[in-house]
Design a protein around this motif. Structure first.
Motif, PDB file in Angstrom:
ATOM      1  N   LYS A  80      45.137  44.322  54.053  1.00  0.00           N
ATOM      2  CA  LYS A  80      45.286  43.862  55.433  1.00  0.00           C
ATOM      3  C   LYS A  80      46.214  42.652  55.517  1.00  0.00           C
ATOM      4  O   LYS A  80      47.012  42.518  56.456  1.00  0.00           O
ATOM      5  CB  LYS A  80      43.906  43.503  56.006  1.00  0.00           C
ATOM      6  N   GLU A  81      46.109  41.748  54.519  1.00  0.00           N
ATOM      7  CA  GLU A  81      46.891  40.509  54.538  1.00  0.00           C
ATOM      8  C   GLU A  81      48.250  40.656  53.851  1.00  0.00           C
ATOM      9  O   GLU A  81      49.003  39.683  53.739  1.00  0.00           O
ATOM     10  CB  GLU A  81      46.091  39.382  53.861  1.00  0.00           C
ATOM     11  N   GLY A  82      48.558  41.849  53.378  1.00  0.00           N
ATOM     12  CA  GLY A  82      49.860  42.082  52.771  1.00  0.00           C
ATOM     13  C   GLY A  82      50.029  41.512  51.376  1.00  0.00           C
ATOM     14  O   GLY A  82      51.148  41.236  50.936  1.00  0.00           O
ATOM     15  N   VAL A  83      48.912  41.349  50.673  1.00  0.00           N
ATOM     16  CA  VAL A  83      48.968  40.838  49.295  1.00  0.00           C
ATOM     17  C   VAL A  83      49.465  41.944  48.367  1.00  0.00           C
ATOM     18  O   VAL A  83      48.900  43.038  48.324  1.00  0.00           O
ATOM     19  CB  VAL A  83      47.570  40.365  48.835  1.00  0.00           C
ATOM     20  N   GLU A  84      50.533  41.650  47.623  1.00  0.00           N
ATOM     21  CA  GLU A  84      51.130  42.663  46.754  1.00  0.00           C
ATOM     22  C   GLU A  84      51.099  42.295  45.273  1.00  0.00           C
ATOM     23  O   GLU A  84      51.456  43.117  44.425  1.00  0.00           O
ATOM     24  CB  GLU A  84      52.592  42.922  47.179  1.00  0.00           C
ATOM     25  N   ASN A  85      50.690  41.073  44.953  1.00  0.00           N
ATOM     26  CA  ASN A  85      50.747  40.635  43.552  1.00  0.00           C
ATOM     27  C   ASN A  85      49.370  40.422  42.927  1.00  0.00           C
ATOM     28  O   ASN A  85      49.221  39.689  41.955  1.00  0.00           O
ATOM     29  CB  ASN A  85      51.566  39.346  43.425  1.00  0.00           C
ATOM     30  N   ALA A  86      48.338  41.063  43.500  1.00  0.00           N
ATOM     31  CA  ALA A  86      46.988  40.945  42.949  1.00  0.00           C
ATOM     32  C   ALA A  86      46.421  42.322  42.626  1.00  0.00           C
ATOM     33  O   ALA A  86      46.563  43.265  43.413  1.00  0.00           O
ATOM     34  CB  ALA A  86      46.067  40.218  43.933  1.00  0.00           C
ATOM     35  N   ASP A  87      45.787  42.420  41.472  1.00  0.00           N
ATOM     36  CA  ASP A  87      45.133  43.642  41.030  1.00  0.00           C
ATOM     37  C   ASP A  87      43.638  43.362  40.923  1.00  0.00           C
ATOM     38  O   ASP A  87      43.237  42.412  40.251  1.00  0.00           O
ATOM     39  CB  ASP A  87      45.691  44.072  39.669  1.00  0.00           C
ATOM     40  N   PHE A  88      42.823  44.157  41.593  1.00  0.00           N
ATOM     41  CA  PHE A  88      41.375  43.917  41.630  1.00  0.00           C
ATOM     42  C   PHE A  88      40.652  44.853  40.671  1.00  0.00           C
ATOM     43  O   PHE A  88      40.887  46.065  40.665  1.00  0.00           O
ATOM     44  CB  PHE A  88      40.853  44.100  43.054  1.00  0.00           C
ATOM     45  N   GLN A  89      39.750  44.269  39.879  1.00  0.00           N
ATOM     46  CA  GLN A  89      39.007  45.038  38.886  1.00  0.00           C
ATOM     47  C   GLN A  89      37.553  44.591  38.859  1.00  0.00           C
ATOM     48  O   GLN A  89      37.253  43.409  39.078  1.00  0.00           O
ATOM     49  CB  GLN A  89      39.618  44.859  37.491  1.00  0.00           C
ATOM     50  N   VAL A  90      36.650  45.536  38.585  1.00  0.00           N
ATOM     51  CA  VAL A  90      35.244  45.204  38.377  1.00  0.00           C
ATOM     52  C   VAL A  90      35.084  44.807  36.915  1.00  0.00           C
ATOM     53  O   VAL A  90      35.407  45.586  36.012  1.00  0.00           O
ATOM     54  CB  VAL A  90      34.330  46.398  38.714  1.00  0.00           C
ATOM     55  N   ALA A  91      34.614  43.596  36.677  1.00  0.00           N
ATOM     56  CA  ALA A  91      34.447  43.116  35.303  1.00  0.00           C
ATOM     57  C   ALA A  91      33.436  41.982  35.278  1.00  0.00           C
ATOM     58  O   ALA A  91      33.201  41.309  36.281  1.00  0.00           O
ATOM     59  CB  ALA A  91      35.783  42.654  34.723  1.00  0.00           C
ATOM     60  N   ASN A  92      32.850  41.778  34.111  1.00  0.00           N
ATOM     61  CA  ASN A  92      31.837  40.745  33.892  1.00  0.00           C
ATOM     62  C   ASN A  92      32.487  39.539  33.237  1.00  0.00           C
ATOM     63  O   ASN A  92      33.130  39.665  32.193  1.00  0.00           O
ATOM     64  CB  ASN A  92      30.729  41.312  32.994  1.00  0.00           C
ATOM     65  N   ILE A  93      32.316  38.373  33.824  1.00  0.00           N
ATOM     66  CA  ILE A  93      32.938  37.161  33.301  1.00  0.00           C
ATOM     67  C   ILE A  93      32.483  36.849  31.879  1.00  0.00           C
ATOM     68  O   ILE A  93      33.202  36.197  31.105  1.00  0.00           O
ATOM     69  CB  ILE A  93      32.648  35.957  34.238  1.00  0.00           C
ATOM     70  N   PHE A  94      31.302  37.343  31.497  1.00  0.00           N
ATOM     71  CA  PHE A  94      30.776  37.079  30.156  1.00  0.00           C
ATOM     72  C   PHE A  94      31.224  38.122  29.125  1.00  0.00           C
ATOM     73  O   PHE A  94      30.978  37.950  27.933  1.00  0.00           O
ATOM     74  CB  PHE A  94      29.246  37.036  30.188  1.00  0.00           C
ATOM     75  N   ALA A  95      31.852  39.182  29.583  1.00  0.00           N
ATOM     76  CA  ALA A  95      32.319  40.238  28.674  1.00  0.00           C
ATOM     77  C   ALA A  95      33.654  40.758  29.191  1.00  0.00           C
ATOM     78  O   ALA A  95      33.774  41.906  29.603  1.00  0.00           O
ATOM     79  CB  ALA A  95      31.287  41.356  28.580  1.00  0.00           C
ATOM     80  N   LEU A  96      34.652  39.918  29.160  1.00  0.00           N
ATOM     81  CA  LEU A  96      35.947  40.247  29.740  1.00  0.00           C
ATOM     82  C   LEU A  96      36.670  41.331  28.933  1.00  0.00           C
ATOM     83  O   LEU A  96      36.769  41.225  27.703  1.00  0.00           O
ATOM     84  CB  LEU A  96      36.821  38.993  29.810  1.00  0.00           C
ATOM     85  N   PRO A  97      37.189  42.351  29.597  1.00  0.00           N
ATOM     86  CA  PRO A  97      37.824  43.476  28.906  1.00  0.00           C
ATOM     87  C   PRO A  97      39.308  43.238  28.614  1.00  0.00           C
ATOM     88  O   PRO A  97      40.144  44.120  28.812  1.00  0.00           O
ATOM     89  CB  PRO A  97      37.641  44.626  29.908  1.00  0.00           C
TER      90      PRO A  97
END
Length: 265
Positions: A80-97
């Protein structure tokens, strides 16, 4: 991790109001170089991501959250805000992939307060940060709240929020601990700057955006738990919330302090 504020539409609106209202105060000096890789750990519904993207349009941002629902909402907001440089992922901060030393910069905002073991989270993100890379951590501290007119009932309502978050394993007073936490995690050149919010009726945007829609709305959000746990009686609660809204009136004032920490690996 239990999120004390829940995932309601009202909470989403509160997060957006908070981010937009505090953009200059908290984020004007957060700018990443073109081509750099940034990990936003705990992006929630993407309210901070939009700001990061605008400040650093040529950086590559990876935004993660443990909640599938939040990540999906973040994707929708970014679109909606026109963000083009971010990739969203489901991940756990304690077990980063991610491999060791993947990112140039780490950004964590309003996340550590919800974690039972924030030090472990900092050690986890440090692993994926490149040598000489930077980390930025921003947290509030509910113990820094003070206001006029003064109200014992309002202070009791705020304490309910603090105590409920503690019961869930979090710490809403963590802002004051950023410096020692970053040091214990092994970061160097740790620097913490307080960012005070001061609001009176001469700042109507801040009255609406912060006093009413950010802070008081946040306290109101734990009403059910506070009453069920008998931390406070209903009459005192209602008076406390009413008094918090009085601080947003013509003669009211409200102060709160956030803490922004930066460091190098």
């Amino acid at each position: 991790m239990d999120y004390v504020h829940g995932y309601s539409n009202r909470e989403n609106s509160r997060l957006y109001d908070q981010a937009n209202t505090l953009t200059v105060l908290l984020h004007q000096d957060t700018v990443y170089p073109p081509g750099s890789r940034v990990l936003e750990a705990g992006c929630g519904v993407g309210a901070q991501t939009v700001i990061l993207s605008r400040n650093s349009p040529e950086a590559s941002i990876t935004s993660i959250d443990i909640s599938d629902e939040s990540v999906e909402k973040a994707r929708l907001l970014a679109k909606k805000e026109g963000v083009e440089n971010a990739d969203f992922q489901v991940a756990n901060i304690f077990a980063l992939p991610y491999e060791d030393e993947t990112f140039d910069h780490i950004f964590i905002c309003f996340v550590l307060e919800h974690l039972k073991n924030p030090l472990d989270a900092l050690i986890s993100v440090k692993r994926v940060l490149k040598k000489e890379g930077t980390i930025t951590v921003i947290e509030g501290d509910h113990g820094s709240s003070y206001f006029y007119p003064r109200s014992d009932e309002a202070l009791q309502a705020i304490k309910c929020l603090i105590d409920i978050q503690k019961l869930l394993g979090g710490n809403s007073l963590i802002g004051r601990e950023i410096y020692p936490l970053l040091n214990r995690a092994g970061f160097k050149n740790v620097s913490v700057s307080p960012r005070m919010v001061y609001v009176d009726s001469s700042k109507p945007d801040m009255v609406e955006g912060f006093t009413k829609n950010t802070f008081t709305a946040m306290v109101e959000g734990v009403r059910k738990q506070a009453l069920e746990l008998k931390m406070i009686d209903e009459k005192t609660w209602n008076k406390g919330i009413s008094d918090l809204y009085r601080t947003a009136g013509k003669e009211g004032t409200f102060c709160y302090t956030f803490f922004k920490g930066t460091a190098i690996k």
